[in-house]
Design an enzyme around this catalytic site. Structure first.
Site, mmCIF file in Angstrom:
data_model
loop_
_atom_site.group_PDB
_atom_site.id
_atom_site.type_symbol
_atom_site.label_atom_id
_atom_site.label_comp_id
_atom_site.label_asym_id
_atom_site.label_seq_id
_atom_site.Cartn_x
_atom_site.Cartn_y
_atom_site.Cartn_z
ATOM 1 N N TYR A 135 89.346 53.130 33.279
ATOM 2 C CA TYR A 135 89.319 54.475 33.868
ATOM 3 C C TYR A 135 89.785 54.416 35.321
ATOM 4 O O TYR A 135 90.631 55.208 35.755
ATOM 5 C CB TYR A 135 87.902 55.056 33.763
ATOM 6 C CG TYR A 135 87.713 56.361 34.481
ATOM 7 C CD1 TYR A 135 88.308 57.526 34.007
ATOM 8 C CD2 TYR A 135 86.941 56.431 35.635
ATOM 9 C CE1 TYR A 135 88.135 58.735 34.674
ATOM 10 C CE2 TYR A 135 86.757 57.637 36.296
ATOM 11 C CZ TYR A 135 87.363 58.784 35.813
ATOM 12 O OH TYR A 135 87.199 59.969 36.478
ATOM 13 N N GLU A 185 82.242 66.512 34.873
ATOM 14 C CA GLU A 185 81.471 66.129 36.068
ATOM 15 C C GLU A 185 80.141 66.878 36.091
ATOM 16 O O GLU A 185 79.117 66.329 36.494
ATOM 17 C CB GLU A 185 82.261 66.400 37.356
ATOM 18 C CG GLU A 185 83.444 65.491 37.572
ATOM 19 C CD GLU A 185 83.104 64.052 37.926
ATOM 20 O OE1 GLU A 185 81.927 63.719 38.143
ATOM 21 O OE2 GLU A 185 84.043 63.240 37.984
ATOM 22 N N TRP A 242 78.236 58.104 35.432
ATOM 23 C CA TRP A 242 79.539 58.507 34.914
ATOM 24 C C TRP A 242 79.904 57.738 33.647
ATOM 25 O O TRP A 242 80.542 58.273 32.749
ATOM 26 C CB TRP A 242 80.618 58.351 35.976
ATOM 27 C CG TRP A 242 81.974 58.747 35.469
ATOM 28 C CD1 TRP A 242 83.047 57.924 35.295
ATOM 29 C CD2 TRP A 242 82.398 60.057 35.057
ATOM 30 N NE1 TRP A 242 84.109 58.647 34.790
ATOM 31 C CE2 TRP A 242 83.732 59.961 34.639
ATOM 32 C CE3 TRP A 242 81.768 61.297 34.995
ATOM 33 C CZ2 TRP A 242 84.459 61.056 34.168
ATOM 34 C CZ3 TRP A 242 82.499 62.379 34.522
ATOM 35 C CH2 TRP A 242 83.810 62.256 34.126
#
Length: 189
Positions: A22, A44, A52
Site C-alpha cells: 500500500y 478513512e 488502517w
C-alpha cells in the site's frame, strides 16, 4: 538495486507486507479522481478508532458491500442494505459509519449536482499543489481542520480533523513520506 539492499520506506509500512505494498504503490500518490477520493474518504471514516491495516485488509469486502463505492448506488441504500451490511463480517459493522457513508454519497451527489467537482473541492484547499511536509508528522493540521469544517458543512460525517489529515496524506494532498523514504521524491514529482 543489489539483492541485499533494502528500500528505505516510512517506518509505519515496514511491519506488514500489505502495508508495504500500500505504501509503495498507493499512499501519498496524488489522487485527482473524484469518485476515488470519495471512496478513500469513506474508508478513512471507517478507520476511526481502528488501525488502517484492518480497513486495508477489508477493502475488497467494503468495495463489494458498497457496490464499488458508486455514489449513485450507495445514495439509494436503505434499511435493507444497512441490515445486510450489519451482517457482513467482511467489513467493519458499525451502523453509524455505514449510515455516514450513505449520507456521504448523498453529499457527494449534491455537490456534483450543484456543479461542484469533489476533486476540485479537495485540491482547492492547496491550490492544486500538494503540501510537502518535513519533520514530525502531526495527527492533524490547520489544513485538516479547515477541510474538516468544510466537509461537515457539506453534510459529511466521520470527517474530523484527524481522519481528514489521514485522508489528505493518503490522497497525496499532503506528502508526509519520511525524508529518507524512497517514495518521497517520486510522489513529489
Amino acid at each position: 538495486m543489489a539483492l541485499n539492499e533494502q528500500k528505505i520506506r516510512c517506518a509505519w509500512a515496514e511491519s506488514d507486507a500489505l502495508m508495504r505494498s500500500y505504501h509503495d504503490e498507493e499512499w501519498g500518490v496524488p489522487e485527482h479522481d473524484s469518485r476515488a477520493l470519495w471512496e478513500l474518504l469513506m474508508l478513512e471514516g471507517f478507520q476511526a478508532g481502528l488501525a488502517w491495516i484492518i480497513i486495508l485488509r477489508k477493502r475488497d469486502a467494503f468495495r463489494k458491500a458498497f457496490k464499488g463505492f458508486d455514489p449513485e448506488v450507495v445514495a439509494r441504500f436503505g434499511e435493507k442494505d444497512i441490515a445486510r451490511m450489519m451482517e457482513d463480517a467482511g467489513i467493519v459493522r458499525a451502523r453509524a459509519k455505514i449510515e455516514a457513508t450513505i449520507g456521504g454519497a448523498k453529499a457527494y451527489l449534491a455537490m456534483r449536482d450543484a456543479g461542484e467537482d469533489f476533486s476540485s473541492f479537495i485540491w482547492g484547499f492547496v491550490k492544486g499543489k500538494a503540501v510537502q511536509n518535513t519533520g514530525a508528522v502531526p495527527a492533524s493540521s490547520e489544513l485538516s481542520v479547515e477541510v474538516s469544517k468544510a466537509l461537515k458543512k457539506k453534510g459529511f460525517k466521520f470527517v474530523g480533523p484527524v481522519i481528514v489529515y489521514a485522508f489528505l496524506q493518503a490522497a497525496g494532498v499532503v506528502n508526509d513520506h519520511a525524508e529518507g523514504c524512497f517514495r518521497r521524491k517520486v510522489v513529489r514529482k
